[in-house]
Write an enzyme that holds these catalytic residues in place. Structure first.
Site, PDB file in Angstrom:
ATOM      1  CG  HIS A  37      -0.089   0.160   2.533  1.00  0.00           C
ATOM      2  ND1 HIS A  37       0.576  -0.908   3.104  1.00  0.00           N
ATOM      3  CD2 HIS A  37       0.188   1.230   3.322  1.00  0.00           C
ATOM      4  CE1 HIS A  37       1.218  -0.498   4.193  1.00  0.00           C
ATOM      5  NE2 HIS A  37       0.998   0.795   4.341  1.00  0.00           N
TER       6      HIS A  37
ATOM      7  CG  ASP B 159       1.982   4.871   4.947  1.00  0.00           C
ATOM      8  OD1 ASP B 159       1.364   3.794   4.857  1.00  0.00           O
ATOM      9  OD2 ASP B 159       3.041   4.998   5.597  1.00  0.00           O
TER      10      ASP B 159
ATOM     11  CG  HIS C  14       5.247   1.131   2.649  1.00  0.00           C
ATOM     12  ND1 HIS C  14       4.646   2.273   2.138  1.00  0.00           N
ATOM     13  CD2 HIS C  14       4.714   0.970   3.882  1.00  0.00           C
ATOM     14  CE1 HIS C  14       3.817   2.768   3.024  1.00  0.00           C
ATOM     15  NE2 HIS C  14       3.821   1.997   4.088  1.00  0.00           N
TER      16      HIS C  14
ATOM     17  NE  ARG D 192       9.797  -5.226  10.868  1.00  0.00           N
ATOM     18  CZ  ARG D 192       8.953  -4.347  10.358  1.00  0.00           C
ATOM     19  NH1 ARG D 192       7.669  -4.635  10.226  1.00  0.00           N
ATOM     20  NH2 ARG D 192       9.376  -3.160   9.953  1.00  0.00           N
TER      21      ARG D 192
HETATM   22  C1  LIG Z   1      -7.873  -1.080   4.310  1.00  0.00           C
HETATM   23  C2  LIG Z   1      -7.666   0.058   4.879  1.00  0.00           C
HETATM   24  C3  LIG Z   1      -6.874   0.197   6.156  1.00  0.00           C
HETATM   25  C4  LIG Z   1      -6.435   1.627   6.100  1.00  0.00           C
HETATM   26  C5  LIG Z   1      -7.709   2.241   5.599  1.00  0.00           C
HETATM   27  C6  LIG Z   1      -8.022   1.386   4.374  1.00  0.00           C
HETATM   28  O1  LIG Z   1      -9.357   1.448   3.948  1.00  0.00           O
HETATM   29  C7  LIG Z   1      -7.059   1.784   3.248  1.00  0.00           C
HETATM   30  C8  LIG Z   1      -5.751   2.410   3.782  1.00  0.00           C
HETATM   31  C9  LIG Z   1      -5.268   1.749   5.083  1.00  0.00           C
HETATM   32  C10 LIG Z   1      -4.193   2.551   5.787  1.00  0.00           C
HETATM   33  C11 LIG Z   1      -2.757   2.192   5.372  1.00  0.00           C
HETATM   34  C12 LIG Z   1      -1.787   3.100   6.122  1.00  0.00           C
HETATM   35  C13 LIG Z   1      -2.112   3.220   7.609  1.00  0.00           C
HETATM   36  O2  LIG Z   1      -1.694   2.029   8.285  1.00  0.00           O
HETATM   37  C14 LIG Z   1      -3.622   3.441   7.842  1.00  0.00           C
HETATM   38  C15 LIG Z   1      -3.910   3.741   9.319  1.00  0.00           C
HETATM   39  C16 LIG Z   1      -4.106   4.521   6.938  1.00  0.00           C
HETATM   40  O3  LIG Z   1      -4.260   5.697   7.188  1.00  0.00           O
HETATM   41  O4  LIG Z   1      -4.439   3.982   5.716  1.00  0.00           O
HETATM   42  C17 LIG Z   1      -4.383   2.266   7.260  1.00  0.00           C
HETATM   43  C18 LIG Z   1      -5.908   2.257   7.397  1.00  0.00           C
HETATM   44  C19 LIG Z   1      -6.372   1.521   8.651  1.00  0.00           C
HETATM   45  O5  LIG Z   1      -5.755   0.517   9.041  1.00  0.00           O
HETATM   46  O6  LIG Z   1      -7.370   1.951   9.235  1.00  0.00           O
HETATM   47  O1  LIG Z   2       5.331  -2.509   9.966  1.00  0.00           O
HETATM   48  C1  LIG Z   2       5.848  -1.966   9.009  1.00  0.00           C
HETATM   49  O2  LIG Z   2       7.070  -1.943   8.835  1.00  0.00           O
HETATM   50  C2  LIG Z   2       4.990  -1.284   7.956  1.00  0.00           C
HETATM   51  C3  LIG Z   2       3.643  -0.891   8.476  1.00  0.00           C
HETATM   52  C4  LIG Z   2       2.901   0.041   7.587  1.00  0.00           C
HETATM   53  O3  LIG Z   2       3.245   0.222   6.447  1.00  0.00           O
HETATM   54  C5  LIG Z   2       1.742   0.767   8.120  1.00  0.00           C
HETATM   55  O4  LIG Z   2       1.403   0.568   9.302  1.00  0.00           O
HETATM   56  O5  LIG Z   2       1.159   1.563   7.357  1.00  0.00           O
HETATM   57 FE   LIG Z   3       2.309   1.984   5.588  1.00  0.00          FE
END
Ligand SMILES: C=C1C[C@]23C[C@@]1(O)CC[C@H]2[C@@]12CC[C@H](O)[C@@](C)(C(=O)O1)[C@H]2[C@@H]3C(=O)O
Ligand SMILES: O=C(O)CCC(=O)C(=O)O
Ligand SMILES: [Fe+2]
Length: 346
Positions: A217, A219, A274, A285
């Site tokens: 994904h 961020d 990443h 981890r």
């Molecule tokens: C599947 C999902 C989890 C996420 C929200 C989403 O709908 C798509 C983006 C995901 C993500 C990836 C980066 C971060 O870990 C996170 C907190 C974010 O802002 O976008 C997560 C979201 C989540 O886990 O709530």
């Molecule tokens: O745990 C990691 O190293 C990556 C986690 C990550 O990409 C995330 O939390 O959005």
């Molecule tokens: Fe991430």
């Protein structure tokens, strides 16, 4: 008889030859801002050293994380389910994404931390103090980097980006991810779980060592500051599609360009894809990840300095709140910025 084909090795050795840019934050300007811009353009990712985050702030949060994840499952579940905040186990987000991890996802403002801590720790004041110290310190690093980005890009308002994450209404988050240790091939073989006698030894090893903890994904926010313990797992995707393994470095931080910084720079930086793999280590981890985000009502538009006749505006204006709504309706791996592009296929 079906001849088993080799599993693609997601840890490919040749990927290790590529160096991750390392930036010393004590370098003089303008070298420092130039180096940061170069790393953001070429990788959307870099490591920072001499970052000024007190060791104690890092160790205290790490201790809180270890203490929480060592609890019995039913106690951890009292802090969940993460919808989206609190304790989550295997489920990531609301749309069916799964990972091999458990995590705590927190809004990083002090009031939310205080409230959430009551469900996480028997000593909520100690837990929230550790989170607030850590968040305060990494926000400083993120703010300093964003100021240097503006300087390096020739943006006249030097705090234009850092103000968004320093705002009291900033929607920044803290995530603590906890990945299981490897069950070794021999142990797995004894249980009969993953051992397949038709596969060559090298493929057995690959298979046990090839599991994704947190899927690919980008961020969504502006800038991510990530730290992990000494267990490897993080991988980033280069512009040519090659995945590289990032050697862990528990004393330093990794910086990840998010979707919003891509928009603010009108695509001069690209948010980096990443993922986290499960390691071959017997130790779990743990990663602590700060996501620097704007307030929900902030308009996200490319900086005028980044819009040129040869690089016209690539993104429609939107608020961070609108972007969040879109991202929570999509899957982890989706490229949500496509929805906000003026034209597709840049
Ligand atoms: C599947 C999902 C989890 C996420 C929200 C989403 O709908 C798509 C983006 C995901 C993500 C990836 C980066 C971060 O870990 C996170 C907190 C974010 O802002 O976008 C997560 C979201 C989540 O886990 O709530
Ligand atoms: O745990 C990691 O190293 C990556 C986690 C990550 O990409 C995330 O939390 O959005
Ligand atoms: Fe991430």
């Amino acid at each position: 008889m079906v001849v088993p084909t080799s599993t693609p090795n997601l840890w490919s050795r040749k990927t290790r030859a590529v160096g991750i840019p390392t930036i010393d934050l004590s370098l003089p300007r303008p070298e420092l801002s130039e180096a940061i811009v170069k790393a953001c353009e070429e990788f959307g990712f870099f490591k920072v050293i001499n970052h000024g985050v007190p060791r104690d702030a890092v160790l205290r949060l790490e201790e809180e994380g270890v203490e929480f994840f060592n609890k019995p499952s039913e106690q951890k579940h009292r802090a969940g389910p993460a919808m989206p905040f609190g304790y989550g186990c295997k489920n990531i987000g609301p749309n069916g994404d799964m990972g091999e991890l458990e995590y705590l996802l927190l809004q990083s403002d002090a009031m939310s931390v205080t409230e959430r801590s009551k469900t996480i720790s028997e000593d909520p004041a100690k837990f929230s103090s550790a989170v607030n110290k850590y968040v305060g310190a990494v926000r400083e690093v993120a703010g300093e980097i964003l100021d240097l980005v503006c300087e390096g890009l020739g943006i006249s308002d030097r705090t234009a980006f850092s103000r968004l994450i320093r705002d009291v209404h900033s929607d920044s988050l803290l995530r603590i991810n906890h990945y299981p240790p490897s069950s070794s091939v021999v142990r797995a073989g004894k249980k009969g779980a993953t051992w397949d006698p038709h596969l060559k030894l090298v493929d057995q090893l690959t298979r046990s060592h090839n599991r994704i903890g947190f899927g690919e994904h980008s961020d969504p926010q502006i800038l991510t500051i990530l730290r992990s313990n000494d267990v490897e797992g993080l991988q980033i995707c280069l512009a040519d599609g090659l995945w590289i393994t990032v050697p862990p470095d528990p004393r330093e931080f990794f910086v990840i360009v998010g979707d919003i910084l891509e928009v603010l720079t009108n695509g001069r930086f690209t948010s980096v894809r990443h993922r986290a793999m499960l390691s071959n280590s017997r130790k779990p981890r743990m990663s602590t990840v700060y996501f620097g985000a704007p307030p929900l009502n902030s308009w996200i538009v490319s900086r005028p300095e980044m819009v040129l006749p040869e690089r016209p505006n690539r993104y429609k204006p939107f608020t961070w709140g609108e972007y969040k709504k879109a991202l929570y309706s999509l899957r982890l791996a989706d490229t949500r910025l496509d929805l906000f592009k003026v034209q597709k296929d840049f």
